[in-house]
Design an enzyme around this catalytic site. Structure first.
Site, PDB file in Angstrom:
ATOM      1  N   SER A 264       0.836  -1.200   0.000  1.00 18.53           N
ATOM      2  CA  SER A 264       0.000   0.000   0.000  1.00 18.53           C
ATOM      3  C   SER A 264       0.874   1.253   0.000  1.00 18.53           C
ATOM      4  O   SER A 264       1.698   1.430  -0.902  1.00 18.53           O
ATOM      5  CB  SER A 264      -0.950  -0.050   1.207  1.00 18.53           C
ATOM      6  OG  SER A 264      -1.967   0.903   1.115  1.00 18.53           O
ATOM      7  N   ASP A 321      -8.556  -4.727  -6.507  1.00 19.38           N
ATOM      8  CA  ASP A 321      -8.139  -3.797  -5.462  1.00 19.38           C
ATOM      9  C   ASP A 321      -8.148  -2.371  -6.019  1.00 19.38           C
ATOM     10  O   ASP A 321      -7.304  -2.025  -6.851  1.00 19.38           O
ATOM     11  CB  ASP A 321      -6.741  -4.177  -4.970  1.00 19.38           C
ATOM     12  CG  ASP A 321      -6.216  -3.245  -3.884  1.00 19.38           C
ATOM     13  OD1 ASP A 321      -6.960  -2.341  -3.463  1.00 19.38           O
ATOM     14  OD2 ASP A 321      -5.062  -3.429  -3.474  1.00 19.38           O
ATOM     15  N   HIS A 392      -7.616  -5.569  -0.554  1.00 16.84           N
ATOM     16  CA  HIS A 392      -6.375  -4.814  -0.383  1.00 16.84           C
ATOM     17  C   HIS A 392      -5.464  -5.387   0.704  1.00 16.84           C
ATOM     18  O   HIS A 392      -4.293  -5.026   0.782  1.00 16.84           O
ATOM     19  CB  HIS A 392      -6.711  -3.359  -0.055  1.00 16.84           C
ATOM     20  CG  HIS A 392      -5.522  -2.451  -0.018  1.00 16.84           C
ATOM     21  ND1 HIS A 392      -4.654  -2.298  -1.099  1.00 16.84           N
ATOM     22  CD2 HIS A 392      -5.017  -1.656   0.967  1.00 16.84           C
ATOM     23  CE1 HIS A 392      -3.697  -1.440  -0.775  1.00 16.84           C
ATOM     24  NE2 HIS A 392      -3.891  -1.050   0.477  1.00 16.84           N
TER      25      HIS A 392
END
Length: 426
Positions: A264, A321, A392
Site C-alpha cells: 500500500s 483492489d 487490499h
C-alpha cells in the site's frame, strides 16, 4: 482501519464438471527455507530435489531480482520466484506486526519490538537477517490551530514505518547467491499518513533526486512523507541514505542486492526509496522493488528515470483492489501508438493529443511503472465476495501469489496459505 475477515480457504483448480469443494489448509509450519536445512534428499511438491531448487536460486538470483525484467518467469509463475515474493512479503508482515496501532497506548505509532525481535527468530523465511536500522516517516502537512483540541494521536506527525535488515548468515548468503539487504515498509496507519495519501497531485522531485530538471514528478503526499523531517528527527530519506551508505561501505567488494518491499503506502515509499538509492549512489548494486497493492507513484518521466537508472520494479496487483487504480489516471500510450501505426494520426487523434497535453498540465496524469504480476480475487470463490478491505489486505495478496499458476490456470490446488481472522490494514 481495522476490519475482521473470516477464514479464507485455498482454491482448488476445478474443471467445469467438478463439484468438489475446496478444503481448508493451514499456514505452512515449514517453508521452503526450512526444508532447505533438511536432508538434501528431500523433495518438494513438484518432485524437484530441494538442493537443486537452492542451486537454481543461487545461480538465477539476478533474474529473480529483475535483471531481465522477469521475462518468462511470471506467466506461468516460476516456483522459485513465487517463494522469493512470499519471502519478501513476510518482511512486510513483520513491519505490520511490530507497529503499535493502539491509539490509547503511550507508545502509539512506534515499534513495539526491540530490533532483535522484529524478525521472528523462529521463522525460516527470514533466516540469518539482522535489523540494522529503524525507519520513521514524517508528515509534512501543517494542521490548523483548532486541531490542538483533538486527541494527540490524531496529529501524530512522525511514526515508525519500517526497517533495514541485512543477511548475515553465511549459509543463507550461499543459498541466495549474494548478501541481500532488505528495506521493508508497512502501509497507512495514522491519520496524518491518510492526509498525505489524499494529496494526490503530482509534484517535481527535488534536484538531488531528479537529474532531468523537474520533468520527473511524483505524488505530493508520498514525497512529503519521504523527505519531511522534524526538529527531533531526520527524514526517512536521510535515514535510508545514511544506512545504505554504511552498508555499502561495510560490505564493499561483496556481491550485494538491495530489495525494497512494501504494501500500500509502503509500496509507494519503496519505489521512491529505490529510485533515491540508485540516484544517490553511483556504485549501487542491483536495486529491486517488490511491491504489494501499491498505488500509482509518478508520471512517465519518472518511469523513464527508473528504467534509465536500472531500478527494477515488480508490482503485485490484485485486479479487484481499487487502491492500485489511484491516484489520477493513466493515458493508454500503447493504444495511441497503434492508432498512429494504422494510418497516421487522424483529426480525432490529434484532438486527443491536444486534450492529453492539457490534462498533463493539470498534474493528474500518472504512469504505470515496472513489471506487473496481475492477480484477481475473483479467481478464488472464497475471496470473490470480499470487500475493498479484503481485496487490499496484504494477506490476501500473499494468498493469491501462493495460489497463482498462470493466466490460463489462475489457481493451484496445492496452495498452502489461508487467511485467518486478522486485522485488515490499508
Amino acid at each position: 482501519m481495522k476490519l475482521a475477515t473470516g477464514v479464507l480457504r485455498p482454491c482448488n483448480m476445478l474443471s467445469a464438471s467438478s463439484t468438489q469443494s475446496a478444503t481448508t489448509l493451514r499456514w505452512p509450519e515449514k517453508t521452503t527455507a526450512t526444508k532447505l536445512s533438511m536432508s538434501t534428499k528431500s523433495w518438494d511438491d513438484s518432485g524437484q530435489t530441494l538442493s537443486s531448487s537452492a542451486a537454481s536460486l543461487r545461480d538465477k538470483w539476478m533474474e529473480f531480482q529483475g535483471i531481465k525484467n522477469w521475462e518468462g518467469l511470471l506467466d506461468p509463475l516460476d516456483d522459485d520466484l513465487r517463494d522469493e515474493i512470499l519471502r519478501y512479503g513476510e518482511f512486510v508482515e513483520a513491519a505490520y506486526r511490530c507497529f503499535d496501532f493502539d491509539t490509547t497506548s503511550p507508545t502509539y505509532a512506534t515499534c513495539t519490538c526491540p530490533r532483535a525481535l522484529i524478525l521472528d527468530p523462529c521463522a525460516a523465511t527470514n533466516k540469518g537477517y539482522r535489523v540494522t536500522s529503524d525507519l520513521h516517516a514524517t508528515c509534512g502537512v501543517q494542521l490548523p490551530d483548532w486541531t490542538e483540541r483533538l486527541p494527540s494521536w490524531v496529529s501524530t506527525q512522525s511514526s515508525w514505518i519500517g526497517y533495514v535488515a541485512v543477511c548475515e548468515d553465511e549459509d543463507e548468503i550461499a543459498r541466495l547467491g549474494r548478501r541481500d539487504v532488505v528495506v521493508a515498509y508497512r502501509g497507512t496507519a495514522t491519520c496524518m499518513e491518510w492526509l498525505e495519501n489524499l494529496r494526490a497531485t503530482l509534484t517535481c522531485l527535488p534536484d538531488d533526486m531528479a537529474p532531468d530538471r523537474c520533468r520527473s514528478m511524483v505524488q505530493s503526499g508520498f514525497l512529503s512523507l519521504y523527505t519531511s523531517s522534524t526538529d527531533r528527527g531526520v527524514s526517512l530519506q536521510d535515514s535510508v541514505r545514511g544506512e545504505i551508505k554504511k552498508i555499502l561501505h561495510a560490505y564493499r567488494g561483496e556481491r550485494l542486492s538491495i530489495t525494497v518491499t512494501g504494501h500500500s503506502l509502503g509500496a509507494a515509499l519503496a519505489t521512491l526509496t529505490a529510485h533515491d538509492i540508485t540516484t544517490t549512489f553511483e556504485q549501487a548494486p542491483l536495486v529491486t522493488v517488490v511491491s504489494f497493492g501499491g498505488p500509482r507513484v509518478g508520471n512517465k518521466s519518472f518511469r523513464s528515470q527508473l528504467e534509465k537508472s536500472g531500478t527494477k520494479v515488480l508490482r503485485i496487483v490484485n485486479s479487484d483492489d481499487p487502491i492500485t487504480k489511484v491516484p489520477g489516471f493513466v493515458i493508454d500510450e500503447e493504444k495511441k501508438a497503434k492508432m498512429s501505426e494504422n494510418g497516421g494520426l487522424k483529426k480525432e487523434t490529434r484532438l486527443s493529443s491536444w486534450v492529453q497535453k492539457c490534462v498533463e498540465d493539470t498534474q493528474w496524469v500518472y504512469a504505470e511503472i515496472g513489471k506487473e504480476l496481475r492477480l484477481s480475487s475473483k479467481d478464488c470463490p472464497h475471496l470473490c465476495n470480499g470487500g475493498v478491505a479484503t481485496c487490499h489486505d496484504l494477506k490476501t495478496y500473499l494468498h493469491l501469489v501462493d495460489s497463482f499458476v498462470s493466466s490460463n490456470c489462475p489457481l493451484r490446488a496445492t496452495a498452502k496459505r489461508v487467511l485467518n481472522k486478522t486485522e485488515v490494514l490499508a
